[in-house]
Design a protein around this motif. Sequence first.
Motif, mmCIF file in Angstrom:
data_model
loop_
_atom_site.group_PDB
_atom_site.id
_atom_site.type_symbol
_atom_site.label_atom_id
_atom_site.label_comp_id
_atom_site.label_asym_id
_atom_site.label_seq_id
_atom_site.Cartn_x
_atom_site.Cartn_y
_atom_site.Cartn_z
ATOM 1 N N GLY A 3 11.150 90.983 35.761
ATOM 2 C CA GLY A 3 9.969 91.320 34.699
ATOM 3 C C GLY A 3 10.885 90.474 33.414
ATOM 4 N N PHE A 4 11.754 89.992 33.659
ATOM 5 C CA PHE A 4 12.167 90.549 31.891
ATOM 6 C C PHE A 4 13.520 89.212 31.431
ATOM 7 N N THR A 5 13.605 88.479 30.374
ATOM 8 C CA THR A 5 15.040 88.146 29.968
ATOM 9 C C THR A 5 15.916 88.045 29.372
ATOM 10 N N PRO A 6 17.554 87.970 29.423
ATOM 11 C CA PRO A 6 18.377 88.754 28.828
ATOM 12 C C PRO A 6 18.117 88.355 27.554
ATOM 13 N N ARG A 7 17.896 90.338 26.614
ATOM 14 C CA ARG A 7 18.721 89.940 25.799
ATOM 15 C C ARG A 7 19.311 89.252 24.882
ATOM 16 N N LYS A 8 20.883 89.172 25.340
ATOM 17 C CA LYS A 8 21.447 88.772 24.838
ATOM 18 C C LYS A 8 22.747 87.825 25.903
ATOM 19 N N ILE A 9 23.463 87.149 25.496
ATOM 20 C CA ILE A 9 24.119 86.300 26.666
ATOM 21 C C ILE A 9 25.208 86.013 25.874
ATOM 22 N N ILE A 10 26.292 86.854 26.260
ATOM 23 C CA ILE A 10 28.058 86.313 25.508
ATOM 24 C C ILE A 10 29.043 85.260 27.089
ATOM 25 N N ARG A 11 28.430 84.459 25.981
ATOM 26 C CA ARG A 11 29.282 82.771 27.573
ATOM 27 C C ARG A 11 30.878 83.265 27.132
ATOM 28 N N ILE A 12 31.547 83.740 28.357
ATOM 29 C CA ILE A 12 32.458 84.270 28.397
ATOM 30 C C ILE A 12 33.096 83.732 30.258
ATOM 31 N N ALA A 13 34.251 82.599 29.719
ATOM 32 C CA ALA A 13 33.984 81.806 31.954
ATOM 33 C C ALA A 13 35.175 82.359 32.423
ATOM 34 N N GLU A 14 36.499 83.641 31.210
ATOM 35 C CA GLU A 14 37.069 84.177 32.578
ATOM 36 C C GLU A 14 37.019 85.604 32.921
ATOM 37 N N TRP A 15 37.605 85.938 33.963
ATOM 38 C CA TRP A 15 36.957 87.459 35.193
ATOM 39 C C TRP A 15 37.462 88.627 33.379
ATOM 40 N N SER A 16 38.776 88.339 33.944
ATOM 41 C CA SER A 16 39.692 89.253 32.904
ATOM 42 C C SER A 16 39.353 89.811 31.414
ATOM 43 N N ALA A 17 38.398 88.464 31.026
ATOM 44 C CA ALA A 17 37.631 88.771 30.228
ATOM 45 C C ALA A 17 36.559 89.481 30.124
ATOM 46 N N LYS A 18 35.749 88.967 30.689
ATOM 47 C CA LYS A 18 34.378 89.723 31.087
ATOM 48 C C LYS A 18 34.625 91.029 31.325
ATOM 49 N N PHE A 19 36.046 91.858 31.401
ATOM 50 C CA PHE A 19 36.067 92.768 32.183
ATOM 51 C C PHE A 19 36.789 93.402 30.422
ATOM 52 N N GLY A 20 37.350 92.839 29.832
ATOM 53 C CA GLY A 20 37.514 93.763 28.656
ATOM 54 C C GLY A 20 36.459 93.565 27.695
ATOM 55 N N TYR A 21 36.042 93.057 27.614
ATOM 56 C CA TYR A 21 34.394 92.682 27.214
ATOM 57 C C TYR A 21 33.066 94.011 27.080
ATOM 58 N N ALA A 22 33.515 94.378 28.872
ATOM 59 C CA ALA A 22 32.410 95.265 29.528
ATOM 60 C C ALA A 22 33.015 97.005 29.330
ATOM 61 N N SER A 23 34.572 96.531 29.781
ATOM 62 C CA SER A 23 35.322 98.196 29.154
ATOM 63 C C SER A 23 35.492 98.013 27.524
ATOM 64 N N ALA A 24 34.988 97.549 26.953
ATOM 65 C CA ALA A 24 34.882 98.248 25.198
ATOM 66 C C ALA A 24 33.525 98.352 25.740
ATOM 67 N N GLY A 25 32.134 97.937 26.025
ATOM 68 C CA GLY A 25 31.366 98.858 26.264
ATOM 69 C C GLY A 25 30.460 97.157 24.961
ATOM 70 N N LEU A 26 29.988 96.358 25.203
ATOM 71 C CA LEU A 26 29.430 94.811 24.063
ATOM 72 C C LEU A 26 29.082 94.237 25.636
ATOM 73 N N GLY A 27 28.999 94.507 26.565
ATOM 74 C CA GLY A 27 28.208 94.147 27.458
ATOM 75 C C GLY A 27 28.396 94.726 29.103
ATOM 76 N N VAL A 28 27.878 93.883 29.957
ATOM 77 C CA VAL A 28 27.413 93.691 31.319
ATOM 78 C C VAL A 28 27.412 93.032 31.941
ATOM 79 N N ALA A 29 28.002 93.173 33.382
ATOM 80 C CA ALA A 29 28.475 91.929 34.373
ATOM 81 C C ALA A 29 28.434 92.023 35.472
ATOM 82 N N LEU A 30 27.644 90.704 36.162
ATOM 83 C CA LEU A 30 27.532 90.999 37.826
ATOM 84 C C LEU A 30 28.764 90.709 38.118
ATOM 85 N N VAL A 31 29.534 90.886 39.148
ATOM 86 C CA VAL A 31 31.196 90.803 39.363
ATOM 87 C C VAL A 31 30.190 91.091 41.311
#
Length: 298
Positions: free
Chosen positions: A216-244
């Motif tokens: 029932g919603f559209t993502p407010r914001k999507i940060i385009r990150i391809a590499e998993w190590s970068a996704k985890f880094g952004y998520a750890s910094a509280g900049l977003g959440v990720a499907l894993v």
Amino acid sequence: MFAIDDLRLLVTVAATGSFTKAAARLNYTQSAVSRRIAALERRSGGALFDRLPRGVRLNPAGHALYRHSTEVLDRLARAERELAVLHAGDGGPLHLGAFATANIALVPAALRALASTRAEVEVVVTEAPTDTLMTHVADGTLDLAVVSDYPSGLPSADGVTTTPLCRDELFVALPRDHRLAGSSTVHLAELRDEAWLHSAYGDRPTLLADACARAGFTPRKIIRIAEWSAKFGYASAGLGVALVPSLAARAVPPDLTLHRLSAPTLHRTVYAALPTTPLPAALKLRALLHETNGPQPA
């Protein structure tokens, strides 16, 4: 210009020093050997042997052709041995492809098991997206590929057969100080205000977009990150959440937590892709991939 049998005959005559002895070794008649050597000399442009009172010996031209003949015959013998090993599945090269998260745990575990039983198999690994892997299996570049139907379905390719390996559930990764970090399961709608860390798939439909729409919603914001190590880094910094995917659970750093989604549940199917006529070693590796389970979060 030269037939393989003629090169073998030349080498045998040179080794025995006699047409008669070469005929006996090769189960020919002496006259047949004489005729074939004479024909070989005509094709070579001149004599290859000095005829002696007792036997024959190579002349300079014969030595030159003998050297090349032994090299050719040695390469053919090595090719025959390599093909025999390949078809027996006991050794030789095996070209394997896999998508990124399959290389975290699923593929390494299967390769370790393969090495313990088929130590002479030399595996060459390529990492690429599923559509590229399917193309390479079809054109013969890869002997086996681990592919998935995420995010846009499993692509088809002529001459490629696919077998399901496992169902790979998708979890959501949250920083440990996230408001929902203490929950065992999370409803996707609870994350409607989050920024999502997502691979750059362009304008193609994605499982995330479809799941959010069903919630029932559209993502407010999507940060385009391809590499998993970068996704985890952004998520750890509280900049977003990720499907894993569960296949990647082993790579998740300790400052993130993984949570099952209560609604809607998300998953993909992982497949082994093989050419129509697979190598025995590829079939063995596929069986080992079936037996290998990726790590599952608690």
